[in-house]
Scaffold this active site. Structure first.
Site, PDB file in Angstrom:
ATOM      1  N   GLU A   1       0.904  -1.115  -0.113  1.00 25.62           N
ATOM      2  CA  GLU A   1       0.096  -0.131   0.056  1.00 25.62           C
ATOM      3  C   GLU A   1       0.981   1.248   0.007  1.00 25.62           C
ATOM      4  O   GLU A   1       0.643   2.178  -0.336  1.00 25.62           O
ATOM      5  CB  GLU A   1      -0.857  -0.098   1.112  1.00 25.62           C
TER       6      GLU A   1
ATOM      7  N   LYS B   1     -10.907   4.622   2.003  1.00 26.03           N
ATOM      8  CA  LYS B   1     -10.148   4.158   1.137  1.00 26.03           C
ATOM      9  C   LYS B   1     -11.022   3.315   0.201  1.00 26.03           C
ATOM     10  O   LYS B   1     -11.795   2.518   0.540  1.00 26.03           O
ATOM     11  CB  LYS B   1      -9.285   3.316   1.802  1.00 26.03           C
TER      12      LYS B   1
END
Length: 120
Positions: A21, A98
């Site tokens: 990520e 997200k």
């Protein structure tokens, strides 16, 4: 008292606990609402009498650019920065989402929402 909202600020950032990520990044949506006394601005029509939403957007962008493992941490930084830099704001509510999180399922978004009032 009034509310100024910035809805669906789309930002590409690198938050998350996974190493990938931090390298790949992903899309985020930030929603922001601040409360302030807008009475004077409603009569004077002057920017200096209100909360400048360009500044709010800039604060969100700056804080989203700093990598964090948790969305909660990013949301707290946004709140703290707004309360520190924008004296007229009495309450901040922020949500950080997200988009398409890597959690092993078909989930559109994961969202964290936090709110804080200014200490008198």
């Amino acid at each position: 008292m009034g509310t100024i909202q910035l809805k669906n600020i789309k930002i590409y950032a690198f938050h998350g606990c996974l190493v990938e990520e931090g390298q790949i990044g992903s899309d985020y949506l930030v929603n922001l609402a601040v409360k302030a006394d807008l009475k004077k601005a409603s009569t004077t029509d002057e920017l200096e009498d209100t909360v400048d939403y360009v500044l709010l957007q800039k604060i969100v962008q700056e804080e989203m650019a700093i990598r964090a493992k948790l969305l909660e941490h990013v949301a707290r930084r946004i709140i703290n920065s707004i309360l520190e830099k924008v004296e007229a704001v009495t309450t901040v509510k922020v949500s950080v989402a997200k988009i398409n999180p890597p959690i092993g399922g078909d989930v559109a978004e994961v969202r964290v929402t936090m709110q804080q009032k200014r200490n008198s």
